[in-house]
Design an enzyme around this catalytic site. Structure first.
Site: not given
Length: 257
Positions: A8, A39-40, A67-68, A150, A175, A177
């Site tokens: 990520d 996604e981050n 999820n983001h 994820h 996810h 991290h």
């Protein structure tokens, strides 16, 4: 065939780290295909069009989400780009693709993005059943199948690895991290690791500023998260795939300061 999956990206700092390290990794490890979780990348929440273009400038083959995915509204302007995939088990009818098939060195590579359901506040379909459905649909069309799962729960990730063992080339987690040290090739030949880690600030709480994170836990009061500053790390994993059998010969973690 060597495939690199990068953990990520945390904000613009993560993107800068990718830009500084990816050319060296590509050359040193003879990487053929690159997957990055983005996604981050919009300062911890979603992805902007600028983030997307910045990542693609590094000749990244696929950007996966999580999820983001919908953290920034402008994603709807480029959600159908072939190099961007979002979790396949978002509800039916949601825009975007949950998997795509790519060509590289005379191989057809399917990349599937899935999201977990344990301790993630996202309405989604069963990732196990949907993964099985997708794999059955495409298995005769492709040579290699890679899954970015994820998910929050290690148990859910490990279970999916065993569930798909022998049916896909590799399953790796994103996810949380934090890079795990359980990389392995399962009995059926599928390469697996619970989480490949993150690409972002080293002195941080999973990418976020330490003081703000501690205050949230210490007081239980809401505190606005900020991306940490300072030295960055790049986490990921390399899958070395046999060109004859299309199975992973070696799975190797990447952890660069």
């Amino acid at each position: 065939m060597k495939i690199l999956a990068v953990g990520d990206l945390i904000g613009s700092a993560g993107i800068r780290k990718l830009k500084s390290e990816l050319p060296k990794i590509r050359e040193q490890e003879k990487i053929d295909f690159v997957i990055v979780n983005g996604e981050n990348s919009a300062e911890g929440m979603g992805i902007t069009e600028k983030n997307f273009k910045d990542i693609l400038e590094e000749k990244v083959d696929v950007i996966t989400m999580g999820n983001h995915t919908w953290g920034k509204k402008e994603i709807f302007q480029f959600i159908n780009h072939p190099k961007l995939i979002r979790p396949a088990n978002y509800p039916k009818g949601v825009v975007g693709k949950g998997y795509n098939i790519y060509s590289c060195k005379n191989k057809k590579i399917a990349v599937i993005n899935l999201i977990g359901r344990v301790d993630i506040n996202v309405l989604s379909e069963n990732p196990f059943l949907l993964a099985k459905e997708i794999v059955q649909k495409i298995q005769n069309q492709v040579d290699i199948i890679i899954i970015d799962f994820h998910a929050e729960a290690t148990a859910e990730k490990i279970a999916l690895g065993y569930f798909l063992d022998g049916k896909v080339t590799a399953v790796y987690g994103t996810h949380t991290h934090v890079q795990t040290a359980d990389e392995t090739i399962l009995e059926g030949g599928t390469a697996y690791i619970t989480d490949i880690g993150m690409t972002g600030p080293k002195k941080s709480v999973i990418g976020m500023e330490v003081a703000a994170s501690i205050k949230r836990f210490e007081t239980t009061l809401p505190e606005r998260y900020k991306i940490a500053t300072g030295e960055c790390i790049l986490n990921g994993v390399i899958f070395d795939i046999d060109d004859n059998t299309n199975q992973v010969k070696e799975i190797k973690r990447v952890n660069l300061s």
